[in-house]
Design an enzyme around this catalytic site. Structure first.
Site, PDB file in Angstrom:
ATOM      1  N   ARG A  84      -5.788   5.345  -3.777  1.00 28.79           N
ATOM      2  CA  ARG A  84      -6.257   4.541  -4.898  1.00 28.79           C
ATOM      3  C   ARG A  84      -7.764   4.333  -4.925  1.00 28.79           C
ATOM      4  O   ARG A  84      -8.409   4.476  -5.959  1.00 28.79           O
ATOM      5  CB  ARG A  84      -5.632   3.149  -4.873  1.00 28.79           C
ATOM      6  CG  ARG A  84      -4.321   3.016  -5.552  1.00 28.79           C
ATOM      7  CD  ARG A  84      -3.527   1.923  -4.887  1.00 28.79           C
ATOM      8  NE  ARG A  84      -3.253   2.346  -3.526  1.00 28.79           N
ATOM      9  CZ  ARG A  84      -2.218   3.102  -3.184  1.00 28.79           C
ATOM     10  NH1 ARG A  84      -1.352   3.458  -4.089  1.00 28.79           N
ATOM     11  NH2 ARG A  84      -2.035   3.517  -1.942  1.00 28.79           N
ATOM     12  N   THR A  85      -8.318   3.949  -3.775  1.00 27.62           N
ATOM     13  CA  THR A  85      -9.725   3.566  -3.793  1.00 27.62           C
ATOM     14  C   THR A  85     -10.592   4.758  -4.204  1.00 27.62           C
ATOM     15  O   THR A  85     -11.418   4.659  -5.107  1.00 27.62           O
ATOM     16  CB  THR A  85     -10.151   3.013  -2.416  1.00 27.62           C
ATOM     17  OG1 THR A  85      -9.267   1.949  -2.071  1.00 27.62           O
ATOM     18  CG2 THR A  85     -11.583   2.499  -2.448  1.00 27.62           C
TER      19      THR A  85
ATOM     20  N   LYS B 243     -19.370  18.100  13.682  1.00 27.75           N
ATOM     21  CA  LYS B 243     -20.383  18.774  14.513  1.00 27.75           C
ATOM     22  C   LYS B 243     -21.238  17.765  15.257  1.00 27.75           C
ATOM     23  O   LYS B 243     -22.158  18.121  15.977  1.00 27.75           O
ATOM     24  CB  LYS B 243     -21.294  19.632  13.621  1.00 27.75           C
ATOM     25  CG  LYS B 243     -20.577  20.688  12.835  1.00 27.75           C
ATOM     26  CD  LYS B 243     -21.604  21.476  12.025  1.00 27.75           C
ATOM     27  CE  LYS B 243     -20.931  22.369  11.008  1.00 27.75           C
ATOM     28  NZ  LYS B 243     -21.907  22.884  10.034  1.00 27.75           N
TER      29      LYS B 243
ATOM     30  N   ARG C 156     -16.234   4.987   3.119  1.00 24.77           N
ATOM     31  CA  ARG C 156     -15.154   4.392   3.925  1.00 24.77           C
ATOM     32  C   ARG C 156     -15.186   5.015   5.312  1.00 24.77           C
ATOM     33  O   ARG C 156     -15.274   6.239   5.446  1.00 24.77           O
ATOM     34  CB  ARG C 156     -13.788   4.637   3.271  1.00 24.77           C
ATOM     35  CG  ARG C 156     -12.636   4.202   4.174  1.00 24.77           C
ATOM     36  CD  ARG C 156     -11.281   4.302   3.504  1.00 24.77           C
ATOM     37  NE  ARG C 156     -11.074   3.247   2.525  1.00 24.77           N
ATOM     38  CZ  ARG C 156      -9.904   2.987   1.953  1.00 24.77           C
ATOM     39  NH1 ARG C 156      -8.843   3.705   2.249  1.00 24.77           N
ATOM     40  NH2 ARG C 156      -9.783   2.019   1.068  1.00 24.77           N
TER      41      ARG C 156
ATOM     42  N   HIS D 278     -13.361  -4.999   2.652  1.00 26.31           N
ATOM     43  CA  HIS D 278     -13.036  -4.088   1.554  1.00 26.31           C
ATOM     44  C   HIS D 278     -13.357  -4.847   0.259  1.00 26.31           C
ATOM     45  O   HIS D 278     -12.453  -5.251  -0.475  1.00 26.31           O
ATOM     46  CB  HIS D 278     -11.557  -3.714   1.651  1.00 26.31           C
ATOM     47  CG  HIS D 278     -11.124  -2.577   0.786  1.00 26.31           C
ATOM     48  ND1 HIS D 278     -11.947  -1.960  -0.137  1.00 26.31           N
ATOM     49  CD2 HIS D 278      -9.921  -1.923   0.712  1.00 26.31           C
ATOM     50  CE1 HIS D 278     -11.269  -0.999  -0.734  1.00 26.31           C
ATOM     51  NE2 HIS D 278     -10.047  -0.953  -0.239  1.00 26.31           N
TER      52      HIS D 278
HETATM   53  C1  NCD Z   1      -6.004  -1.036   1.630  1.00 23.64           C
HETATM   54  C2  NCD Z   1      -7.044  -0.566   2.609  1.00 23.64           C
HETATM   55  O1  NCD Z   1      -7.377   0.627   2.667  1.00 23.64           O
HETATM   56  O2  NCD Z   1      -7.530  -1.440   3.329  1.00 23.64           O
HETATM   57  N1  NCD Z   1      -5.635  -0.046   0.680  1.00 23.64           N
HETATM   58  C3  NCD Z   1      -6.405   0.127  -0.434  1.00 23.64           C
HETATM   59  O3  NCD Z   1      -7.609   0.251  -0.389  1.00 23.64           O
HETATM   60  N2  NCD Z   1      -5.770   0.123  -1.607  1.00 23.64           N
HETATM   61  C4  NCD Z   1      -4.807  -1.636   2.283  1.00 23.64           C
HETATM   62  C5  NCD Z   1      -4.067  -0.814   3.303  1.00 23.64           C
HETATM   63  O4  NCD Z   1      -4.387   0.339   3.578  1.00 23.64           O
HETATM   64  O5  NCD Z   1      -3.114  -1.373   3.863  1.00 23.64           O
END
Ligand code: NCD
Length: 307
Positions: free
Chosen positions: A56-57, A86, A107, A135
């Site tokens: 999703r993100t 590397k 991320r 997040h």
């Molecule tokens: C969350 C995350 O990555 O922290 N997911 C997300 O971004 N939609 C929650 C999770 O992974 O449990």
């Protein structure tokens, strides 16, 4: 809103910032639904640099950029398919990608890595999850979802369930609670996954009332929002420990019968076993609508950073 440089933590935002983003997200939803092409971010490039898995993100950020007429360069498995394998440092990767892109959505499994990236970045960094750290864009879309679903935020009671220790979503969300009036928090987790001392100290310092439980019984009837989290498998050292705890709390239709009629169930997704699929057809199941809101909030944020 003060011009935002980087989006690293929810503590950067005040209530007025959020309200402005929510209003803009409403407009972004209209734009999206109109299917009209937009040129708002024409000529801009977003890089999605993901060292941890995401559906999703990453895809909602990419869609947000494309919807606004911008373009995307992406590496969805940067730990293996970028020069990180590397031995390139985060800082060097960020310096270089900043020469190509106008914004970097980042991320990484290490807490504090987004701040590290921001230290050397010449373009805005958006923290899309730094390990068990924060997040922030998820927390913004979560607050937006609460507002949209329940038409207010002040005075609500939020029950947070599952992995309170490692969930970066929860860690980011609790930082917003102090911006609103009279929000009560109830946490339910296995003993091994209770909140960190740091989070507890934060809530005390902000005078936010909260209670901690190891079962759901105590608070279900009071909650306006049941925020369910996945037990964060990737943060466990012992696989056996994860297996033992992963289904400590499972939300079923039977549990929903003990909640208010006007309440919602949220989850950042992905879910594993913690919400049974039979819950999906209950109108209170808001998690798919919540994911959709991620697109509008990310469109709003990209505009804020790039225009
Ligand atoms: C969350 C995350 O990555 O922290 N997911 C997300 O971004 N939609 C929650 C999770 O992974 O449990």
């Amino acid at each position: 809103m003060k011009k935002i440089q980087h989006v690293l933590s929810t503590s950067q935002f005040n209530r007025a910032d959020l309200e402005k983003l929510f209003a803009r997200a409403d407009r972004m939803e209209k734009l999206h639904r109109s299917k009209k092409p937009s040129k708002i971010l024409a000529g801009k490039i977003m890089s999605a640099l993901f060292y941890e898995p995401s559906t999703r993100t990453r895809l909602s950020f990419e869609t947000a950029m494309l919807k606004l007429g911008g373009q995307v360069i992406s590496t969805e498995n940067a730990a293996q398919f970028s020069s990180a394998i590397k031995g390139e440092s985060i800082e060097d990767s960020i310096r270089i990608i900043g020469q190509y892109a106008d914004v970097i959505v980042f991320r990484h499994p290490k807490i504090g890595s987004a701040a590290l990236a921001a230290n050397v970045a010449t373009v805005p960094i958006i923290n899309a999850g730094d390990g068990a750290g924060e997040h922030p864009t998820q927390a913004i879309l979560d607050m937006y979802t609460i507002k949209k679903e329940l038409h207010k935020i002040d005075g609500l009671t939020i029950g947070m369930v599952g992995d309170i220790k490692y969930s970066r979503v929860i860690r980011s969300l609790i930082k917003f609670v102090g911006l609103y009036k009279n929000i009560k928090l109830n946490f339910a987790s296995p003993k091994e996954l209770t909140m960190t001392d740091e989070d507890r100290a934060f809530l005390h310092e902000k005078n936010i009332p909260f209670s901690e439980y190891h079962e759901l019984d105590g608070f279900l009837a009071d909650v306006d929002i049941l925020y369910v989290t996945r037990v964060q498998k990737e943060r466990f050292e012992s696989q056996a420990e994860y297996e033992r705890l992963k289904s400590a709390f499972v939300i079923t239709p039977q549990i929903l019968t003990r909640m208010k009629k006007k309440s919602i169930v949220m989850h950042a997704l992905p879910r594993v076993t913690e919400i049974s699929p039979e819950v999906d057809s209950d109108p209170r199941a808001a998690y798919f609508r919540q994911a959709q809101n991620g697109l509008y909030i990310r469109m709003a944020l990209l505009k804020e950073l790039l225009v």
